[in-house]
Design a protein around this motif. Structure first.
Motif: not given
Length: 651
Positions: A103-108, A332-344
C-alpha cells in the motif's frame, strides 16, 4: 653495507605499508560497491535509460532489469515468492493479487498523477500502483484515400463500414481483400478495439460507468450487455473488409504500418505510436517509389447513433512495490517511484516504452504527441481511461480472437468472460485449455532429443518453422523437457514440454555459419550425459559421426530437397534468442552458439543479420501449429532428417 641493508629494510617496510594501504582502500571501495541496494524489475523492455538515470541520481541503487514477453510470468513469480522488487503489470492488480504489492497511499507522488486515472486505481481507498506513460487509441485513417475517392470522413460506425466497403469495391485493398485492420499482436490490443467500440454508446455513459464499477466488485456481467458490439464488429468481417481469420489465427500476421504506408489499408485501429510508424512507413515507401505521399489522421471511436465520439487512453502498465521484498529494498523502490514521478523520469519511461502520453499532471511534453484528428475530443474531455480489473482486458481479447477465428460463439465468449469475472484467473487459466489433439505419443526418453532425430523434436522444429515463416528452423534439445501423449493436449502440457520463455527469432546467415552451428550442436553428443545444444531441424537434413572427435563430427548438410548447403549462400534460419546471445555466453548460457551472436555486446558478433523478432515462444509456435491443423490429430514421425553413422558401425 649495513646502512644499505637498513635502507633496504626501510624501503621494503614503506612498500609493504603502501601495498597494505592500497589494499585497505581497495577493500573499502569494494565494501562501498557492496552497499548498493539491488532492485529488480521484470518487463518486456530492458530499461537501459532508466538504469542510467537511477545510477546518476541514486548511486547506491543498482537497478537490474530482466526482459520477459510473457505477461503471466510476473504473477507466477510473485506467487512462488521469487517476484521482482518492482512489480509491473499490464492491468491493475485486484483481489488476492494485491497481497503481493505494498500500500503506497502514504507516498506524496500518488497525488501527482491524473485524477481520473488515480481515482480508478483506488481500491478500498488505498493506492497500490502508479500508472506508467501510455498512448491514445483510435482509428488511424489514410485521409488521402478518402479524399481521392470523394468519400467523406465517417462520423458513425455505419458510415465507417459503408466507406470501407466502397473503397474495397474501388480497388483500395490488399492482396487479402481487406482494407481495415486491428493492431492485434497481443490479446489486449484486440480488447482495446472491442472496448473502444462500446464507449460512445455505453461505457462512456452513466450506465457504463455503473456497469464497470460493478464489474470491479464482481457484480456485473458481459452477457446481455456486450452482444451488440461483438455482432457489429462481426459485420466488418461479413463485409470482407477485415481479415478476421488472420486475427483469430495468429499474431503479426498483417504488416500494419507498412500496408498503411503503401495505401493498401485505409483504416487501422491502433495507438498514437502506431500512427507515427504509419507516417514513417509512408516516407519509406515514397523514397522507394512504392507509394505517393499520404496524409493521415486519427479518428476517435464513433457512435452508432448521435452520441459524442471518444478516444481511448491507456497507460502502458502499472508499477508497484513487492510486499515480500526486504525493508531496505522497499525503501529503495519508493525512491525509484519518486524519481519516475518527475519530468526526467517520465521522459526516460516514454523512450523506454515507446509511448507518448504521461499521466503526470505537470509533465511538459517536448513535442506535440497528439495525432491530428483527436484534438477536440481531448480538449472537450472525451477521453476514456481504460481500466479493467486484472487481466480482464487480456481475457476479453483472447475470447474476441476466438470468435474471430470461429472457434467459439459470441454467447460462449461472453459466458466465459462472466465466469472469469466471478471465479478469477485460476478458474480459466490457459493451463486447462485444450489446444490440440496428438495422434500418438511423442516421447522424451533416454535423452533422445540430445542424441539424434526424434518425433517430438521434428514436431517442435516444424512448429517453429511454420510460426516464424522461415524455410529452416532448429531446436535445441535442452529446450524440450517432457513428453506429449496421445489425445488432447492442454496448455499445461505445453508448459511442461517447453518451460522456457526464450523467443523465436529469424536470422540470415551463410552456409558456413550454418555448418558451424550444427557442428556446435554435436560437440556434447556423448553416450553419458549429452548436452542440450544438440539440434533438431526442419528444412534440413544432416549426417554426423558421433565417434569422431568433437568439432569434426558433421559429415553432410543438405536442404530438405537434398541440395547440399552451399558455404557461401545466404539462408534464413529460425532459432531462439537464447542461442543468439540474449543472456550472453558466460556460465554456459547460449550453449556456445557464439557464431549466432546478435545480442551479446561482450562477445564478438556472429556473421548473422536479424530478419525479425517474432515475439513467440516455442509454446506459442505449437499453439499456432495446432490451430492450423484443426479437425485432425497432429502426428510426427522419424523421417531421416538426422543420421549418426556411428550407429551403423560394428561394436
Amino acid at each position: 653495507m649495513g646502512v644499505k641493508i637498513e635502507r633496504l629494510k626501510k624501503y621494503t617496510a614503506v612498500i609493504v605499508i603502501l601495498v597494505l594501504t592500497a589494499s585497505v582502500l581497495s577493500g573499502c571501495g569494494l565494501l562501498e560497491s557492496k552497499k548498493k541496494t539491488v532492485v529488480t524489475v521484470l518487463f518486456n523492455t530492458k530499461f537501459d535509460l532508466l538504469e542510467q538515470l537511477i545510477e546518476k541520481v541514486y548511486p547506491d541503487i543498482d537497478l537490474q532489469a530482466e526482459q520477459s514477453f510473457n505477461p503471466g510470468e510476473q504473477l507466477r513469480r510473485l506467487e512462488n515468492g521469487v517476484g521482482p522488487d518492482l512489480v509491473i503489470t499490464t492491468q491493475p492488480l485486484t483481489g488476492e493479487s494485491l497481497d503481493y504489492v505494498l500500500d503506497i497511499s502514504d507516498m506524496s507522488v500518488t497525488v501527482a498523477y491524473d485524477g481520473a486515472v488515480m481515482k480508478n486505481l483506488k481500491q478500498d481507498g488505498k493506492i497500490y500502483q502508479l500508472p506508467l506513460p501510455g498512448q491514445y487509441t483510435g482509428y488511424i485513417v489514410n485521409e488521402t484515400l478518402f479524399e481521392l475517392e470523394e468519400i467523406s470522413v465517417p462520423n458513425t460506425n455505419e458510415e465507417l463500414r459503408e466507406a470501407l466497403i466502397t473503397l474495397k469495391e474501388r480497388g483500395i485493398a490488399g492482396e487479402d481483400g481487406s482494407n481495415f485492420a486491428v493492431f492485434s499482436d497481443y490479446n489486449a490490443n484486440i480488447a482495446m478495439f472491442y472496448t473502444g467500440y462500446t464507449v460512445p454508446d455505453f461505457l462512456g455513459t452513466m450506465e457504463g460507468v455503473n456497469w464497470l464499477a460493478a464489474l470491479w466488485t464482481q457484480n456485473a456481467s458481459f452477457s446481455g450487455v456486450w452482444e451488440e458490439s461483438f455482432t457489429a464488429i462481426g459485420k466488418l468481417a461479413e463485409a470482407g473488409v477485415i481479415d478476421a481469420a488472420a486475427i483469430g489465427r495468429q499474431r503479426n500476421s498483417i504488416k500494419y504500418s507498412a500496408r498503411m504506408g503503401r495505401g493498401t489499408l485505409a483504416v487501422l485501429c491502433g495507438d498514437s505510436a502506431l500512427f507515427s510508424e504509419c507516417v514513417a512507413e509512408n516516407l519509406n515507401a515514397v523514397e522507394a517509389g512504392e507509394a505517393p505521399v499520404y496524409s493521415y489522421r486519427m479518428l476517435p471511436f464513433l457512435s452508432n447513433g448521435e452520441n459524442s465520439p471518444w478516444v481511448l487512453f491507456s497507460p502502458a502498465a502499472y508499477i508497484g512495490i513487492n510486499s515480500s521484498s526486504g525493508k531496505e529494498k522497499q525503501e529503495a523502490c519508493r525512491r525509484v517511484l519518486e524519481l519516475l514521478s518527475t519530468q526526467e523520469g517520465q521522459e526516460a519511461l516514454i523512450q523506454e516504452l515507446n509511448t507518448g502520453i504521461s499521466c503526470l499532471q505537470n509533465y511538459e511534453a517536448g513535442e506535440d504527441t497528439v495525432p491530428k484528428g483527436i484534438e477536440s475530443c481531448i480538449e472537450n474531455g472525451y477521453v476514456y481511461h481504460v481500466l479493467f480489473p486484472e487481466r480482464t482486458l487480456e481475457y476479453l481479447g483472447s475470447n474476441a480472437r476466438k470468435v474471430m477465428g470461429n472457434k467459439i460463439t459470441i454467447s460462449e465468449a461472453l459466458a466465459s468472460l462472466d465466469y472469469y469475472v466471478r471465479e478469477g484467473a485460476d478458474s480459466v487459466d490457459d493451463a486447462m485449455e485444450v489446444v490440440g489433439v496428438m495422434e500418438e505419443d511423442l516421447l522424451l526418453h533416454d535423452f533422445n532429443v540430445r542424441r539424434g532425430e526424434s518425433e517430438i523434436g521434428n514436431f517442435l522444429a516444424d512448429s517453429v518453422a511454420d510460426a516464424s515463416g522461415a524455410p529452416i528452423a532448429v531446436i535445441n534439445g535442452g529446450g524440450i523437457r517432457s513428453s506429449f501423449y496421445k489425445g488432447e493436449v492442454l496448455g499445461e502440457d505445453l508448459e511442461a514440454v517447453c518451460p522456457f520463455d526464450n523467443l523465436i527469432v529469424v536470422l540470415e546467415m551463410d552456409g558456413q555459419t550454418m555448418w558451424d552451428m550444427i557442428e556446435n550442436g554435436l560437440t556434447v553428443c556423448t553416450d553419458e550425459l549429452p548436452g542440450g545444444r544438440f539440434l533438431s531441424v526442419s528444412g534440413l537434413t544432416y549426417v554426423f559421426d558421433s565417434s569422431r572427435p568433437a568439432g569434426e563430427r558433421l559429415m553432410e548438410l543438405t536442404l530438405r530437397d537434398g541440395t547440399p548447403v552451399d558455404r557461401k549462400t545466404v539462408y534464413q534460419v529460425a532459432i531462439n534468442d537464447y542461442m543468439a546471445g540474449k543472456r550472453g555466453y558466460v556460465e554456459g548460457n547460449g550453449d556456445n552458439y557464439t557464431m549466432l551472436n546478435w545480442y551479446d555486446d561482450e562477445t564478438e558478433k556472429g556473421s548473422v543479420s536479424m530478419v525479425k523478432e517474432t515475439g513467440l515462444t516455442y509454446r506459442d509456435a505449437m499453439v499456432l501449429y495446432f490451430d492450423n491443423h484443426q479437425g485432425s490429430p497432429v502426428r510426427a514421425q522419424i523421417e531421416g532428417r538426422i543420421t549418426d553413422l556411428a550407429d551403423n558401425k560394428m561394436k
